[in-house]
Design a protein around this motif. Structure first.
Motif, PDB file in Angstrom:
ATOM      1  N   ASP A  15       0.644  -1.107   0.118  1.00  0.00           N
ATOM      2  CA  ASP A  15       0.298  -0.061  -0.155  1.00  0.00           C
ATOM      3  C   ASP A  15       1.004   1.547  -0.049  1.00  0.00           C
ATOM      4  OD1 ASP A  15      -2.114  -1.609   0.245  1.00  0.00           O
ATOM      5  OD2 ASP A  15      -2.913  -1.351   1.675  1.00  0.00           O
ATOM      6  N   ALA A  16       1.864   1.018   0.370  1.00  0.00           N
ATOM      7  CA  ALA A  16       2.678   2.316   0.856  1.00  0.00           C
ATOM      8  C   ALA A  16       3.118   2.723  -0.276  1.00  0.00           C
ATOM      9  CB  ALA A  16       3.401   2.433   2.097  1.00  0.00           C
ATOM     10  N   THR A  17       3.902   1.493  -0.928  1.00  0.00           N
ATOM     11  CA  THR A  17       4.346   2.079  -2.309  1.00  0.00           C
ATOM     12  C   THR A  17       3.577   2.151  -3.483  1.00  0.00           C
ATOM     13  OG1 THR A  17       6.224   0.158  -1.810  1.00  0.00           O
ATOM     14  CG2 THR A  17       5.983   0.493  -3.833  1.00  0.00           C
ATOM     15  N   LEU A  18       2.385   1.846  -3.540  1.00  0.00           N
ATOM     16  CA  LEU A  18       1.303   2.240  -4.896  1.00  0.00           C
ATOM     17  C   LEU A  18       1.398   3.496  -3.979  1.00  0.00           C
ATOM     18  CD1 LEU A  18      -0.744   1.792  -6.735  1.00  0.00           C
ATOM     19  CD2 LEU A  18      -1.686   0.843  -4.447  1.00  0.00           C
ATOM     20  N   ASP A  19       0.470   3.966  -2.844  1.00  0.00           N
ATOM     21  CA  ASP A  19       0.924   5.763  -2.768  1.00  0.00           C
ATOM     22  C   ASP A  19       1.625   6.139  -2.917  1.00  0.00           C
ATOM     23  OD1 ASP A  19      -1.640   4.767  -1.211  1.00  0.00           O
ATOM     24  OD2 ASP A  19      -0.941   4.829   0.541  1.00  0.00           O
ATOM     25  N   LYS A  20       2.831   6.262  -2.868  1.00  0.00           N
ATOM     26  CA  LYS A  20       4.109   6.605  -3.192  1.00  0.00           C
ATOM     27  C   LYS A  20       3.896   6.874  -4.734  1.00  0.00           C
ATOM     28  CE  LYS A  20       7.693   5.518  -0.027  1.00  0.00           C
ATOM     29  NZ  LYS A  20       8.488   5.100   0.473  1.00  0.00           N
ATOM     30  N   LEU A  21       3.485   5.727  -5.724  1.00  0.00           N
ATOM     31  CA  LEU A  21       3.964   5.920  -7.266  1.00  0.00           C
ATOM     32  C   LEU A  21       1.844   6.930  -7.334  1.00  0.00           C
ATOM     33  CD1 LEU A  21       5.208   4.474 -10.057  1.00  0.00           C
ATOM     34  CD2 LEU A  21       3.147   3.194  -9.285  1.00  0.00           C
ATOM     35  N   VAL A  22       1.805   6.477  -7.535  1.00  0.00           N
ATOM     36  CA  VAL A  22       0.283   7.289  -7.560  1.00  0.00           C
ATOM     37  C   VAL A  22       0.302   9.373  -7.025  1.00  0.00           C
ATOM     38  CG1 VAL A  22      -1.898   7.643  -7.048  1.00  0.00           C
ATOM     39  CG2 VAL A  22      -1.647   5.378  -7.246  1.00  0.00           C
ATOM     40  N   SER A  23       1.285   9.402  -5.705  1.00  0.00           N
ATOM     41  CA  SER A  23       1.375  10.837  -5.411  1.00  0.00           C
ATOM     42  C   SER A  23       2.006  11.349  -6.328  1.00  0.00           C
ATOM     43  CB  SER A  23       1.727  10.707  -3.971  1.00  0.00           C
ATOM     44  OG  SER A  23       3.437  10.377  -4.138  1.00  0.00           O
ATOM     45  N   ARG A  24       3.141  10.716  -7.489  1.00  0.00           N
ATOM     46  CA  ARG A  24       3.862  11.468  -7.991  1.00  0.00           C
ATOM     47  C   ARG A  24       3.393  12.066  -9.251  1.00  0.00           C
ATOM     48  NH1 ARG A  24       7.424   7.843 -10.638  1.00  0.00           N
ATOM     49  NH2 ARG A  24       8.359  10.159 -10.422  1.00  0.00           N
ATOM     50  N   MET A  87       9.797  -4.208  -5.173  1.00  0.00           N
ATOM     51  CA  MET A  87       9.411  -4.267  -3.985  1.00  0.00           C
ATOM     52  C   MET A  87       8.950  -5.536  -2.902  1.00  0.00           C
ATOM     53  SD  MET A  87       5.104  -3.079  -3.111  1.00  0.00           S
ATOM     54  CE  MET A  87       4.896  -4.155  -4.447  1.00  0.00           C
ATOM     55  N   GLU A  88       8.832  -6.386  -3.730  1.00  0.00           N
ATOM     56  CA  GLU A  88       8.727  -8.050  -3.428  1.00  0.00           C
ATOM     57  C   GLU A  88       9.211  -8.614  -2.755  1.00  0.00           C
ATOM     58  OE1 GLU A  88       5.041  -9.948  -2.489  1.00  0.00           O
ATOM     59  OE2 GLU A  88       5.289  -7.606  -2.724  1.00  0.00           O
ATOM     60  N   ALA A  89      11.093  -8.206  -3.053  1.00  0.00           N
ATOM     61  CA  ALA A  89      12.236  -8.629  -3.263  1.00  0.00           C
ATOM     62  C   ALA A  89      12.541  -7.543  -1.674  1.00  0.00           C
ATOM     63  CB  ALA A  89      13.053  -8.887  -4.249  1.00  0.00           C
ATOM     64  N   GLY A  90      12.622  -7.093  -1.268  1.00  0.00           N
ATOM     65  CA  GLY A  90      12.480  -6.060  -0.037  1.00  0.00           C
ATOM     66  C   GLY A  90      13.231  -4.886  -1.284  1.00  0.00           C
ATOM     67  N   LYS A  91      13.883  -4.752  -2.068  1.00  0.00           N
ATOM     68  CA  LYS A  91      14.994  -3.634  -2.898  1.00  0.00           C
ATOM     69  C   LYS A  91      14.488  -1.999  -2.730  1.00  0.00           C
ATOM     70  CE  LYS A  91      16.513  -7.348  -5.761  1.00  0.00           C
ATOM     71  NZ  LYS A  91      17.313  -7.810  -7.151  1.00  0.00           N
ATOM     72  N   LEU A  92      13.206  -1.815  -2.161  1.00  0.00           N
ATOM     73  CA  LEU A  92      13.248  -0.956  -2.471  1.00  0.00           C
ATOM     74  C   LEU A  92      12.424  -0.453  -1.027  1.00  0.00           C
ATOM     75  CD1 LEU A  92       9.665  -0.284  -4.815  1.00  0.00           C
ATOM     76  CD2 LEU A  92      11.584   0.019  -5.500  1.00  0.00           C
ATOM     77  N   ALA A  93      12.961   0.833  -0.860  1.00  0.00           N
ATOM     78  CA  ALA A  93      13.702   1.415   0.578  1.00  0.00           C
ATOM     79  C   ALA A  93      12.031   2.243   0.839  1.00  0.00           C
ATOM     80  CB  ALA A  93      15.089   2.278   1.127  1.00  0.00           C
ATOM     81  N   ASP A  94      11.417   1.876   1.622  1.00  0.00           N
ATOM     82  CA  ASP A  94      10.347   2.243   2.814  1.00  0.00           C
ATOM     83  C   ASP A  94      10.819   3.669   2.653  1.00  0.00           C
ATOM     84  OD1 ASP A  94       9.274   0.099   3.386  1.00  0.00           O
ATOM     85  OD2 ASP A  94       9.879  -0.228   5.317  1.00  0.00           O
ATOM     86  N   ASP A  95      11.885   4.014   3.289  1.00  0.00           N
ATOM     87  CA  ASP A  95      12.042   6.212   3.668  1.00  0.00           C
ATOM     88  C   ASP A  95      12.280   6.409   1.933  1.00  0.00           C
ATOM     89  OD1 ASP A  95      15.027   4.561   3.699  1.00  0.00           O
ATOM     90  OD2 ASP A  95      14.894   6.170   5.533  1.00  0.00           O
ATOM     91  N   ALA A  96      13.008   5.908   1.475  1.00  0.00           N
ATOM     92  CA  ALA A  96      13.316   5.923   0.252  1.00  0.00           C
ATOM     93  C   ALA A  96      12.306   6.904  -1.392  1.00  0.00           C
ATOM     94  CB  ALA A  96      13.995   4.977  -0.816  1.00  0.00           C
ATOM     95  N   ASP A  97      13.056   7.781  -1.798  1.00  0.00           N
ATOM     96  CA  ASP A  97      12.278   8.841  -2.396  1.00  0.00           C
ATOM     97  C   ASP A  97      12.371   7.822  -4.081  1.00  0.00           C
ATOM     98  OD1 ASP A  97      10.395  10.694  -4.149  1.00  0.00           O
ATOM     99  OD2 ASP A  97      12.256  11.645  -4.312  1.00  0.00           O
ATOM    100  N   MET A  98      10.936   7.251  -3.919  1.00  0.00           N
ATOM    101  CA  MET A  98      10.906   6.692  -5.550  1.00  0.00           C
ATOM    102  C   MET A  98      11.709   7.251  -6.767  1.00  0.00           C
ATOM    103  SD  MET A  98       7.558   4.573  -5.155  1.00  0.00           S
ATOM    104  CE  MET A  98       7.134   4.018  -6.455  1.00  0.00           C
TER     105      MET A  98
END
Length: 164
Positions: A15-24, A87-98
């Motif tokens: 959900d957090a990853t999707l929110d970051k993507l959409v907010s761009r 994302m599933e492999a954990g390669k996207l940092a939670d706090d990093a800017d996409m």
């Protein structure tokens, strides 16, 4: 053997990853589009608002809004599919800017099948082909009845270069 992550942690990460993507994409916020996620499946939701009406005599959703809704749905679906494995492999940092670049539209064709009524609209995209450089996507939009589409679109997109 590594224990699987708790379901709630997986859901929060997705959900957090999707929110970051959409907010761009500011236009998504302007139109009020949001996305319902079930696993890897996305449904775009365009909540009704008076500002979306193009013909107040009918009233009907503006054709440009319908086209934008379909195109945004396609772009977010393509982007979501691109980042899913990382994302599933954990390669996207939670706090990093996409830093993911969005696909660029080459062309997008819309079939207006009937007037969009003054109510919520929904759309789902299906990726027909997605390669390293090019993707083809089909999108369908409906309101009250999934089998009664009010618009559909097909788009071709230039895919951004991926690192690695």
């Amino acid at each position: 053997m590594k224990r699987p992550e708790p379901v709630q942690v997986v859901k929060q990460r997705r959900d957090a990853t999707l929110d970051k993507l959409v907010s761009r994409v500011p236009y998504i916020q302007f139109l009020g589009i949001n996305f319902d996620r079930r696993g890897d499946e996305l449904t775009a939701i365009l909540p009704y608002a008076d500002k979306l009406i193009g013909n107040p005599a009918l009233p009907a959703i503006h054709g440009g809004v319908t086209a934008a809704f379909l195109e945004v749905t396609a772009i977010i679906e393509l982007s979501w599919s691109m980042i899913w494995q990382d994302m599933e492999a954990g390669k996207l940092a939670d706090d990093a800017d996409m830093t993911l670049k969005l696909p660029k539209t080459i062309d997008f064709t819309v079939d207006y099948l009937r007037s969009g009524l003054p109510r919520d609209a929904y759309a789902r995209a299906r990726i027909n082909r997605s390669g390293r450089r090019y993707a083809s996507v089909h999108v369908e939009a409906w309101q009250d009845n999934r089998s009664r589409l009010f618009a559909q679109g097909t788009g071709h997109f230039l895919m951004p270069q991926r690192d690695g």
